[in-house]
Each structure stands twice: as structure tokens, then as C-alpha cells.
Design an enzyme around this catalytic site. Sequence first.
Site, PDB file in Angstrom:
ATOM      1  N   LYS A 131       0.851  -1.194   0.000  1.00  0.00           N
ATOM      2  CA  LYS A 131       0.000   0.000   0.000  1.00  0.00           C
ATOM      3  C   LYS A 131       0.886   1.243   0.000  1.00  0.00           C
ATOM      4  O   LYS A 131       1.578   1.525   0.966  1.00  0.00           O
ATOM      5  CB  LYS A 131      -0.916  -0.012   1.233  1.00  0.00           C
ATOM      6  N   THR A 169      -8.864   9.733   7.694  1.00  0.00           N
ATOM      7  CA  THR A 169      -8.559   8.457   7.036  1.00  0.00           C
ATOM      8  C   THR A 169      -8.365   7.325   8.042  1.00  0.00           C
ATOM      9  O   THR A 169      -7.777   6.294   7.706  1.00  0.00           O
ATOM     10  CB  THR A 169      -7.279   8.594   6.190  1.00  0.00           C
ATOM     11  N   GLY A 187      -8.700   4.058   9.900  1.00  0.00           N
ATOM     12  CA  GLY A 187      -9.303   2.778   9.544  1.00  0.00           C
ATOM     13  C   GLY A 187      -9.078   2.340   8.110  1.00  0.00           C
ATOM     14  O   GLY A 187      -9.591   1.302   7.691  1.00  0.00           O
ATOM     15  N   THR A 188      -8.277   3.097   7.361  1.00  0.00           N
ATOM     16  CA  THR A 188      -8.081   2.783   5.936  1.00  0.00           C
ATOM     17  C   THR A 188      -7.551   1.367   5.727  1.00  0.00           C
ATOM     18  O   THR A 188      -8.051   0.614   4.882  1.00  0.00           O
ATOM     19  CB  THR A 188      -7.091   3.786   5.301  1.00  0.00           C
ATOM     20  N   GLY A 189      -6.507   0.995   6.475  1.00  0.00           N
ATOM     21  CA  GLY A 189      -5.875  -0.308   6.279  1.00  0.00           C
ATOM     22  C   GLY A 189      -6.796  -1.460   6.636  1.00  0.00           C
ATOM     23  O   GLY A 189      -6.878  -2.456   5.902  1.00  0.00           O
ATOM     24  N   CYS A 190      -7.489  -1.327   7.766  1.00  0.00           N
ATOM     25  CA  CYS A 190      -8.445  -2.366   8.177  1.00  0.00           C
ATOM     26  C   CYS A 190      -9.538  -2.524   7.123  1.00  0.00           C
ATOM     27  O   CYS A 190      -9.936  -3.640   6.765  1.00  0.00           O
ATOM     28  CB  CYS A 190      -9.106  -1.989   9.507  1.00  0.00           C
TER      29      CYS A 190
END
Length: 266
Positions: free
Chosen positions: A176, A210, A212-215
Site C-alpha cells: 500500500k 482516514t 481505519g483505511t488499512g483495516c
Amino acid sequence: MTGAPPLCLTVAGSDSGGGAGIQADLKTMLALGVHGMSVLTAVTAQNSLGVTGVWELPADAVRGQYRAVVDDIGVRAVKTGMLSSAVLVETVADLLATTGAPAVVDPVGVSKHGDALLAASALEAVRRQLLPRATVATPNLDEVAQLTGVVVESEDDMRRAADAVLGFGPRWALIKGGHLAAHGDEAVDLLSDGAEELWLRAPRHDNRHTHGTGCTLASAVAAGLAKGLAVPEAVTAAKAYVTGAIAAGFALGGGIGPVDHAWQWR
């Protein structure tokens, strides 16, 4: 009466602010049309300003939740998030080894606010035991550096990072690149299995909210796999979903607000 939707399981920590962790995972799964189930690994005291406390659950509690769900209900895909200690990493890796479903491993190292969510002693367990169980591993650039030592500053570096992560055994690596300074107007991710490469590009939205983007991205990939999509298709769909969620992220409290998991419905 229709049958149950595809079944998807998240193994992760709780975010009391509702923007990341188990809460984000279940919201994402609902938004994408799968039935979300959960195994809680830790409870955090967390808000828009950061993490003020973490209480890890015992391995027996994690194992008990997992077996209760998988043995009775079954599962089509599993997503793992915050596993804060070597013991929990090893426990979850062992559980994944007994489950025939694809696994999306988000090797969560630090929170959006810079709070450490993975003990240094757990890194080797992630490398040697968890990543080999992954269908898709989804590290961000900080986690790539933590796991592999590769510092990413360009797209060529992203290729090196993918190869380094793949060296630990996942079938696919999704690197990412959202933090990549070289792409000011673009958020670039790279999906690779060592032979096939898929570059995913989206406009970078000027929105600080932003959390919580990865989860959310990892859960969206797992939802796609639960629906039977191949990995490249699941990742492409997940990227589109999370891009919309980032664009619609909203202020909450005094710090960084969450992405909007329900953006498609508003």
C-alpha cells in the site's frame, strides 16, 4: 427465504471509536454484502486522538472464539488485523493452518496516530508463522520497513518491497503506497505474486479523516474472496471501495476522523 450471504471472519482488535479494527471490518463486510463474524484479540481505549490503553485477550479466548465460529458456521474467507503479541500471532497462524479458506493478513504495526500495536518480539512470528499462511498480505510502507527493512521511496522500491514480503511465503503481496511522497496527487498500490503485477492507481483525496483505511481495505479484499472473486479482482474492487470511503471520511472528535464505510448509501 434465501440462504445466508457469503461468510467472512475478522480476527482483530476492537476500536472503541468505531473507525478501525473489528468495527471497521464488520461495517465493511456489511457494506459489501457478506456476513461478518468476529474473533476479538484485544480491547483498545481509542478515539480520534489516539490509543490510550490496550488489553490483550488470552490465547484461549481467541482460540475459543475462532473454533466456535468456524466449527459450527464455517467461513469463506478470514481477515487478520491487530495481533499484538507473539503468542497471539502464533495462535492465529495455527488456527489458519486448520482452515481451508483464503486468508488476508494485515500485519498491523502502528495506528494512524503512531501508536505501537505490535510488540517488537512478535515481528519474527509474523514473518515466520503468519505470513506463510496468507493468501494476500497487505502491509503499508511503515510495516514493509518493519518487516523487511526495505524503505520505499519510489515505484521501483515498491517492487523490491513486494519481493521481500513474498519471500516470507504469502501467495500475494499488496504493498500500500498511500504514504508515498513521490505521488502527490495519486495513491498507488502494487499487487504482486512474483510473476503477475497489478498497479492500482486512484486520485489522492485531500482529506485528513482516514482512520481505519488499512483495516477497511483488508476487509474489503476478504469480502471479495468470500464472494468467490480471484485475488486481482477482489483487490481491484476493494481499492475502489476504500477510495470512495476515504473521499467521504468525516470529522469526529478533536483528531483524525474515520473513513465512511457507508459512503455508497449516502
